[in-house]
Design a protein around this motif. Structure first.
Motif, PDB file in Angstrom:
ATOM      1  N   ALA A   1      50.206 -14.548 -12.051  1.00  9.80           N
ATOM      2  CA  ALA A   1      48.832 -14.127 -11.822  1.00  9.80           C
ATOM      3  C   ALA A   1      48.421 -14.496 -10.401  1.00  9.80           C
ATOM      4  O   ALA A   1      48.692 -15.584  -9.939  1.00  9.80           O
ATOM      5  CB  ALA A   1      47.903 -14.796 -12.826  1.00  9.80           C
TER       6      ALA A   1
ATOM      7  N   VAL B   1      45.270 -14.579  -9.257  1.00  5.89           N
ATOM      8  CA  VAL B   1      44.075 -15.417  -9.323  1.00  5.89           C
ATOM      9  C   VAL B   1      43.809 -15.742 -10.780  1.00  5.89           C
ATOM     10  O   VAL B   1      44.202 -15.013 -11.675  1.00  5.89           O
ATOM     11  CB  VAL B   1      42.837 -14.706  -8.729  1.00  5.89           C
ATOM     12  N   CYS B   2      43.139 -16.872 -10.990  1.00  6.80           N
ATOM     13  CA  CYS B   2      42.691 -17.174 -12.357  1.00  6.80           C
ATOM     14  C   CYS B   2      41.505 -16.262 -12.624  1.00  6.80           C
ATOM     15  O   CYS B   2      40.527 -16.279 -11.892  1.00  6.80           O
ATOM     16  CB  CYS B   2      42.238 -18.624 -12.469  1.00  6.80           C
ATOM     17  N   ASP B   3      41.626 -15.451 -13.626  1.00  6.40           N
ATOM     18  CA  ASP B   3      40.500 -14.600 -13.956  1.00  6.40           C
ATOM     19  C   ASP B   3      39.853 -15.110 -15.232  1.00  6.40           C
ATOM     20  O   ASP B   3      40.224 -16.139 -15.760  1.00  6.40           O
ATOM     21  CB  ASP B   3      40.913 -13.131 -14.050  1.00  6.40           C
TER      22      ASP B   3
ATOM     23  N   THR C   1      42.901 -19.159 -21.209  1.00 10.67           N
ATOM     24  CA  THR C   1      41.838 -19.684 -20.361  1.00 10.67           C
ATOM     25  C   THR C   1      42.499 -20.587 -19.337  1.00 10.67           C
ATOM     26  O   THR C   1      43.582 -21.129 -19.576  1.00 10.67           O
ATOM     27  CB  THR C   1      40.770 -20.453 -21.169  1.00 10.67           C
ATOM     28  N   PHE C   2      41.847 -20.753 -18.202  1.00  7.32           N
ATOM     29  CA  PHE C   2      42.488 -21.404 -17.071  1.00  7.32           C
ATOM     30  C   PHE C   2      41.732 -22.641 -16.628  1.00  7.32           C
ATOM     31  O   PHE C   2      40.540 -22.762 -16.842  1.00  7.32           O
ATOM     32  CB  PHE C   2      42.608 -20.404 -15.923  1.00  7.32           C
ATOM     33  N   ASP C   3      42.447 -23.520 -15.957  1.00  2.20           N
ATOM     34  CA  ASP C   3      41.884 -24.731 -15.395  1.00  2.20           C
ATOM     35  C   ASP C   3      41.675 -24.490 -13.896  1.00  2.20           C
ATOM     36  O   ASP C   3      41.677 -23.351 -13.439  1.00  2.20           O
ATOM     37  CB  ASP C   3      42.844 -25.901 -15.638  1.00  2.20           C
TER      38      ASP C   3
ATOM     39  N   ASP D   1      43.744 -25.190 -11.328  1.00  2.53           N
ATOM     40  CA  ASP D   1      44.948 -24.625 -10.726  1.00  2.53           C
ATOM     41  C   ASP D   1      45.503 -23.515 -11.604  1.00  2.53           C
ATOM     42  O   ASP D   1      45.695 -23.702 -12.799  1.00  2.53           O
ATOM     43  CB  ASP D   1      46.019 -25.702 -10.531  1.00  2.53           C
ATOM     44  N   CYS D   2      45.786 -22.368 -11.003  1.00  2.83           N
ATOM     45  CA  CYS D   2      46.304 -21.221 -11.747  1.00  2.83           C
ATOM     46  C   CYS D   2      47.810 -21.302 -11.959  1.00  2.83           C
ATOM     47  O   CYS D   2      48.320 -20.829 -12.960  1.00  2.83           O
ATOM     48  CB  CYS D   2      46.017 -19.922 -11.012  1.00  2.83           C
ATOM     49  N   THR D   3      48.519 -21.838 -10.992  1.00  2.00           N
ATOM     50  CA  THR D   3      49.976 -21.882 -11.078  1.00  2.00           C
ATOM     51  C   THR D   3      50.480 -23.288 -10.818  1.00  2.00           C
ATOM     52  O   THR D   3      49.862 -24.070 -10.094  1.00  2.00           O
ATOM     53  CB  THR D   3      50.630 -20.915 -10.075  1.00  2.00           C
TER      54      THR D   3
ATOM     55  N   THR E   1      52.264 -19.458 -14.550  1.00  2.00           N
ATOM     56  CA  THR E   1      50.822 -19.492 -14.745  1.00  2.00           C
ATOM     57  C   THR E   1      50.494 -20.618 -15.716  1.00  2.00           C
ATOM     58  O   THR E   1      51.149 -20.766 -16.743  1.00  2.00           O
ATOM     59  CB  THR E   1      50.331 -18.146 -15.314  1.00  2.00           C
TER      60      THR E   1
ATOM     61  N   ALA F   1      47.889 -22.244 -18.317  1.00  4.27           N
ATOM     62  CA  ALA F   1      46.761 -21.796 -19.139  1.00  4.27           C
ATOM     63  C   ALA F   1      46.672 -22.612 -20.426  1.00  4.27           C
ATOM     64  O   ALA F   1      47.652 -23.200 -20.870  1.00  4.27           O
ATOM     65  CB  ALA F   1      46.909 -20.320 -19.485  1.00  4.27           C
TER      66      ALA F   1
END
Length: 102
Positions: free
Chosen positions: A14, A16-18, A87-89, A91-93, A99, A101
């Protein structure tokens, strides 16, 4: 379905974290990592995004760690043919390009 490390899908990370998004699970890599199906993919074919679940640390199936297969089987049973909401925190990666999540 167990992912193969040598003949798996082309992985997409990904950019960006969307917002939370729902995706079908393609295959389980190990007890804390799985692939989600992207457009044009099915199971472990086509394109996939590798997801490393935050808050879980399971043994790697590529090693001789105790319970690695048990952890993989538990996640496989939990995610079998399901759709997940990611769902994301902050940091995305992670450092290995997966990724991150919940």
């Amino acid at each position: 379905m167990r992912c193969t490390h040598h003949a798996g899908p082309s992985l997409v990370v990904a950019e960006v974290c969307d917002l939370p998004r729902e995706r079908d699970v393609g295959c389980v890599v190990d007890g804390d990592t799985f692939d989600i199906v992207l457009a044009g993919g099915s199971d472990c074919g086509g394109s996939a995004e590798r997801i490393r679940m935050l808050g879980i640390d399971a043994p790697e199936t590529s090693s001789d760690d105790c319970y690695a297969d048990t952890a993989w089987a538990a996640l496989e049973e939990l995610l079998d043919e399901r759709e997940v909401e990611l769902t994301f925190d902050v940091d995305c990666t992670g450092v290995y390009g997966r990724t991150l999540a919940y």
